[in-house]
Write a protein that holds these residues in place. Structure first.
Motif, PDB file in Angstrom:
ATOM      1  N   PHE A  41      -2.846  37.101  78.502  1.00  0.00           N
ATOM      2  CA  PHE A  41      -2.932  37.684  79.836  1.00  0.00           C
ATOM      3  C   PHE A  41      -1.549  37.853  80.442  1.00  0.00           C
ATOM      4  N   SER A  42      -0.688  36.844  80.248  1.00  0.00           N
ATOM      5  CA  SER A  42       0.679  36.929  80.762  1.00  0.00           C
ATOM      6  C   SER A  42       1.455  38.054  80.082  1.00  0.00           C
ATOM      7  N   LEU A  43       1.218  38.242  78.788  1.00  0.00           N
ATOM      8  CA  LEU A  43       1.868  39.360  78.090  1.00  0.00           C
ATOM      9  C   LEU A  43       1.452  40.699  78.693  1.00  0.00           C
ATOM     10  N   PHE A  44       0.157  40.848  78.974  1.00  0.00           N
ATOM     11  CA  PHE A  44      -0.326  42.088  79.580  1.00  0.00           C
ATOM     12  C   PHE A  44       0.290  42.292  80.965  1.00  0.00           C
ATOM     13  N   ALA A  45       0.307  41.211  81.772  1.00  0.00           N
ATOM     14  CA  ALA A  45       0.877  41.314  83.115  1.00  0.00           C
ATOM     15  C   ALA A  45       2.370  41.632  83.049  1.00  0.00           C
ATOM     16  N   GLY A  46       3.076  41.044  82.091  1.00  0.00           N
ATOM     17  CA  GLY A  46       4.496  41.340  81.932  1.00  0.00           C
ATOM     18  C   GLY A  46       4.730  42.769  81.498  1.00  0.00           C
ATOM     19  N   TRP A  47       3.884  43.259  80.597  1.00  0.00           N
ATOM     20  CA  TRP A  47       4.010  44.651  80.162  1.00  0.00           C
ATOM     21  C   TRP A  47       3.784  45.602  81.336  1.00  0.00           C
ATOM     22  N   ARG A  48       2.810  45.278  82.167  1.00  0.00           N
ATOM     23  CA  ARG A  48       2.534  46.130  83.325  1.00  0.00           C
ATOM     24  C   ARG A  48       3.702  46.121  84.314  1.00  0.00           C
ATOM     25  N   LEU A  49       4.294  44.947  84.531  1.00  0.00           N
ATOM     26  CA  LEU A  49       5.422  44.855  85.451  1.00  0.00           C
ATOM     27  C   LEU A  49       6.624  45.635  84.925  1.00  0.00           C
ATOM     28  N   ARG A  50       6.889  45.529  83.639  1.00  0.00           N
ATOM     29  CA  ARG A  50       7.993  46.296  83.055  1.00  0.00           C
ATOM     30  C   ARG A  50       7.710  47.787  83.109  1.00  0.00           C
ATOM     31  N   ALA A  51       6.448  48.181  82.959  1.00  0.00           N
ATOM     32  CA  ALA A  51       6.096  49.598  83.027  1.00  0.00           C
ATOM     33  C   ALA A  51       6.376  50.164  84.410  1.00  0.00           C
ATOM     34  N   VAL A  52       6.161  49.355  85.457  1.00  0.00           N
ATOM     35  CA  VAL A  52       6.470  49.802  86.820  1.00  0.00           C
ATOM     36  C   VAL A  52       7.972  50.006  86.974  1.00  0.00           C
ATOM     37  N   PHE A  53       8.750  49.070  86.420  1.00  0.00           N
ATOM     38  CA  PHE A  53      10.200  49.187  86.508  1.00  0.00           C
ATOM     39  C   PHE A  53      10.715  50.437  85.802  1.00  0.00           C
ATOM     40  N   GLU A  54      10.095  50.782  84.684  1.00  0.00           N
ATOM     41  CA  GLU A  54      10.625  51.843  83.844  1.00  0.00           C
ATOM     42  C   GLU A  54       9.898  53.167  84.035  1.00  0.00           C
ATOM     43  N   GLY A  55       9.225  53.340  85.161  1.00  0.00           N
ATOM     44  CA  GLY A  55       8.532  54.590  85.442  1.00  0.00           C
ATOM     45  C   GLY A  55       9.502  55.704  85.794  1.00  0.00           C
ATOM     46  N   SER A  72       2.248  40.573  91.708  1.00  0.00           N
ATOM     47  CA  SER A  72       1.164  39.655  92.055  1.00  0.00           C
ATOM     48  C   SER A  72       0.337  39.292  90.820  1.00  0.00           C
ATOM     49  N   LEU A  73       0.067  40.286  89.966  1.00  0.00           N
ATOM     50  CA  LEU A  73      -0.677  40.019  88.742  1.00  0.00           C
ATOM     51  C   LEU A  73       0.115  39.092  87.823  1.00  0.00           C
ATOM     52  N   TYR A  74       1.428  39.310  87.768  1.00  0.00           N
ATOM     53  CA  TYR A  74       2.278  38.474  86.909  1.00  0.00           C
ATOM     54  C   TYR A  74       2.315  37.036  87.420  1.00  0.00           C
ATOM     55  N   ASP A  75       2.385  36.863  88.731  1.00  0.00           N
ATOM     56  CA  ASP A  75       2.357  35.516  89.309  1.00  0.00           C
ATOM     57  C   ASP A  75       1.005  34.834  89.055  1.00  0.00           C
ATOM     58  N   THR A  76      -0.078  35.610  89.125  1.00  0.00           N
ATOM     59  CA  THR A  76      -1.398  35.051  88.845  1.00  0.00           C
ATOM     60  C   THR A  76      -1.490  34.557  87.404  1.00  0.00           C
ATOM     61  N   ALA A  77      -0.965  35.345  86.486  1.00  0.00           N
ATOM     62  CA  ALA A  77      -0.966  34.941  85.078  1.00  0.00           C
ATOM     63  C   ALA A  77      -0.165  33.651  84.882  1.00  0.00           C
ATOM     64  N   ILE A  83      -2.069  25.977  85.130  1.00  0.00           N
ATOM     65  CA  ILE A  83      -3.323  25.247  85.319  1.00  0.00           C
ATOM     66  C   ILE A  83      -3.920  24.820  83.981  1.00  0.00           C
ATOM     67  N   VAL A  84      -3.865  25.683  82.986  1.00  0.00           N
ATOM     68  CA  VAL A  84      -4.501  25.410  81.694  1.00  0.00           C
ATOM     69  C   VAL A  84      -3.654  24.495  80.837  1.00  0.00           C
ATOM     70  N   TYR A  85      -2.331  24.579  80.968  1.00  0.00           N
ATOM     71  CA  TYR A  85      -1.439  23.873  80.044  1.00  0.00           C
ATOM     72  C   TYR A  85      -1.659  22.357  80.070  1.00  0.00           C
ATOM     73  N   LEU A  86      -1.747  21.746  81.237  1.00  0.00           N
ATOM     74  CA  LEU A  86      -1.838  20.287  81.322  1.00  0.00           C
ATOM     75  C   LEU A  86      -3.104  19.736  80.664  1.00  0.00           C
ATOM     76  N   PRO A  87      -4.311  20.223  81.017  1.00  0.00           N
ATOM     77  CA  PRO A  87      -5.494  19.684  80.325  1.00  0.00           C
ATOM     78  C   PRO A  87      -5.493  19.984  78.837  1.00  0.00           C
ATOM     79  N   ALA A  88      -4.943  21.132  78.426  1.00  0.00           N
ATOM     80  CA  ALA A  88      -4.870  21.439  76.994  1.00  0.00           C
ATOM     81  C   ALA A  88      -3.947  20.460  76.286  1.00  0.00           C
ATOM     82  N   ALA A  89      -2.812  20.151  76.922  1.00  0.00           N
ATOM     83  CA  ALA A  89      -1.870  19.201  76.328  1.00  0.00           C
ATOM     84  C   ALA A  89      -2.484  17.807  76.248  1.00  0.00           C
ATOM     85  N   ILE A  90      -3.198  17.391  77.294  1.00  0.00           N
ATOM     86  CA  ILE A  90      -3.833  16.068  77.293  1.00  0.00           C
ATOM     87  C   ILE A  90      -4.877  15.984  76.174  1.00  0.00           C
ATOM     88  N   ALA A  91      -5.685  17.029  76.026  1.00  0.00           N
ATOM     89  CA  ALA A  91      -6.712  17.028  74.979  1.00  0.00           C
ATOM     90  C   ALA A  91      -6.078  16.932  73.598  1.00  0.00           C
TER      91      ALA A  91
END
Length: 241
Positions: A41-55, A72-77, A83-91
């Motif tokens: 998801f972060s890759l997609f959001a980053g690609w979208r942000l770069r696409a805006v820059f390079e329009g 905003s989408l990139y910050d959400t990602a 949020i996911v990293y900590l419980p995944a690391a604990i598991a």
């Protein structure tokens, strides 16, 4: 009397019944998979942000509304990743500790440190770039079946090395990308920082895939050796009596 058709007597495993680690494995793999999906998801959001820059034909321009939406989408990602990293690391660490206990019952002489290091090794700054790898190597060797008579014992460590190499490189590169992105001031620097973060996300995905393979292989090896014995079910002829 000849005993050539009998199995060679096998050494007894230390007392203690290994606890099942399949449930923890499922949770750990699910956490790694979810973390990898957040990176996608972060890759997609980053690609979208770069696409805006390079329009606009490649000129580095960014309409305000499009830029705010993409940022905003990139910050959400990024929030999902945190949020996911900590419980995944604990598991994963809980599964890692359980596997250290289980493999320790099989070959306690192959371990350089006690079971507590399966958790403590992750908590020591800088040393956590090396110590968990040593524990993983010891576990892999303990879960590997012993060789037949006349063969050399050799545990193939490439799954451990691949996972740990990708993990350490992804962590270090992510820190580098984070510094560049945080210090960015111009649109060009922000675009480059996003690109570096995208590379770090790709490394995280590869590291998560390698970690899942390592975890599944190690758990399978441990369960197989526990069921079949130290030699993994190999039939070895004993010398004539």
């Amino acid at each position: 009397m000849s005993a050539s058709n009998d199995l060679r007597p096998r050494p007894q495993l230390p007392s203690g019944r290994p606890e099942s680690s399949v449930g923890l494995l499922v949770v750990a793999v699910a956490g790694l998979a979810l973390a990898a999906l957040c990176d996608v998801f972060s890759l997609f959001a980053g690609w979208r942000l770069r696409a805006v820059f390079e329009g606009d034909g490649g000129f580095l321009t960014a309409p305000q509304n499009d830029l705010e939406s993409a940022a905003s989408l990139y910050d959400t990602a990024a929030r999902y990743q945190v949020i996911v990293y900590l419980p995944a690391a604990i598991a994963f660490v809980v599964w890692f500790f359980r596997m250290r206990r289980n493999t320790g019952l099989m070959a306690p002489d192959r371990f350089r440190n006690g079971p507590g290091w399966a958790i403590g090794a992750w908590l020591i700054p800088l040393a956590n770039l090396w110590l968990p790898y040593r524990v993983a190597v010891d576990m892999w060797g303990a879960a590997t079946p012993l060789p037949a008579e006349g063969e050399r014992f050799r545990a193939r460590l490439w799954p451990v090395n691949l996972w740990w190499g990708l993990f350490v490189f992804s962590v270090l590169f992510n820190r580098f990308a984070g510094t560049k992105y945080k210090n960015a001031e111009t649109l060009t620097e922000i675009r480059d920082g996003v690109g570096q973060y995208m590379a770090a996300d790709a490394l995280h995905i590869a590291a998560a895939a390698a970690a899942m393979y390592f975890a599944i292989r190690l758990t399978t090896m441990q369960r197989f050796k526990a069921a079949e014995g130290p030699y993994g079910g190999a039939v070895v002829k004993a010398p004539a009596a």
